[in-house]
Design an enzyme around this catalytic site. Structure first.
Site, mmCIF file in Angstrom:
data_model
loop_
_atom_site.group_PDB
_atom_site.id
_atom_site.type_symbol
_atom_site.label_atom_id
_atom_site.label_comp_id
_atom_site.label_asym_id
_atom_site.label_seq_id
_atom_site.Cartn_x
_atom_site.Cartn_y
_atom_site.Cartn_z
ATOM 1 N N TYR A 26 30.234 13.370 95.899
ATOM 2 C CA TYR A 26 31.362 12.501 96.221
ATOM 3 C C TYR A 26 31.884 11.846 94.865
ATOM 4 O O TYR A 26 32.901 11.203 94.977
ATOM 5 C CB TYR A 26 31.183 11.701 97.359
ATOM 6 C CG TYR A 26 31.042 12.345 98.606
ATOM 7 C CD1 TYR A 26 32.126 12.731 99.314
ATOM 8 C CD2 TYR A 26 29.879 12.793 99.089
ATOM 9 C CE1 TYR A 26 31.984 13.391 100.553
ATOM 10 C CE2 TYR A 26 29.867 13.725 100.422
ATOM 11 C CZ TYR A 26 30.973 13.955 100.879
ATOM 12 O OH TYR A 26 31.099 14.809 102.130
ATOM 13 N N GLY A 28 33.868 11.142 91.676
ATOM 14 C CA GLY A 28 34.928 12.188 91.061
ATOM 15 C C GLY A 28 36.007 12.314 92.102
ATOM 16 O O GLY A 28 35.904 11.913 93.196
ATOM 17 N N GLY A 30 37.723 14.680 94.730
ATOM 18 C CA GLY A 30 37.171 15.305 96.375
ATOM 19 C C GLY A 30 35.797 14.987 96.788
ATOM 20 O O GLY A 30 35.269 13.909 96.316
ATOM 21 N N HIS A 46 33.453 4.827 99.173
ATOM 22 C CA HIS A 46 34.575 4.553 98.687
ATOM 23 C C HIS A 46 35.760 5.415 98.938
ATOM 24 O O HIS A 46 36.807 5.276 99.270
ATOM 25 C CB HIS A 46 34.271 4.557 97.141
ATOM 26 C CG HIS A 46 35.535 4.090 96.272
ATOM 27 N ND1 HIS A 46 36.259 5.300 95.677
ATOM 28 C CD2 HIS A 46 36.338 3.176 96.080
ATOM 29 C CE1 HIS A 46 37.385 4.675 94.999
ATOM 30 N NE2 HIS A 46 37.289 3.474 95.402
ATOM 31 N N ASP A 47 35.447 6.887 98.862
ATOM 32 C CA ASP A 47 36.371 7.813 99.260
ATOM 33 C C ASP A 47 36.762 7.617 100.843
ATOM 34 O O ASP A 47 37.913 7.850 100.899
ATOM 35 C CB ASP A 47 35.793 9.297 99.387
ATOM 36 C CG ASP A 47 35.526 9.671 97.910
ATOM 37 O OD1 ASP A 47 35.805 8.902 96.959
ATOM 38 O OD2 ASP A 47 34.989 10.682 97.697
#
Length: 49
Positions: A26, A28, A30, A46-47
């Site tokens: 996860y 970086g 995508g 965070h994503d």
């Protein structure tokens, strides 16, 4: 502010932000699958924001 963020990451993690650009599933761009460790889980959370 980005430079300060880089300095914070380097101070705490001991590595610069570029190291984490392709780290785990996860960190970086995508992401998919299960987070590999606590650092990857942080990127996952965070994503999800």
């Amino acid at each position: 502010h980005l430079l300060q963020f880089e300095q914070l990451i380097r101070k705490i993690a001991g590595r610069g932000f570029r190291y984490y650009g392709f780290y785990g599933c996860y960190c970086g761009l995508g992401g998919q699958g299960r987070p590999q460790d606590a650092t990857d889980r942080c990127c996952f959370v965070h994503d999800c924001c």
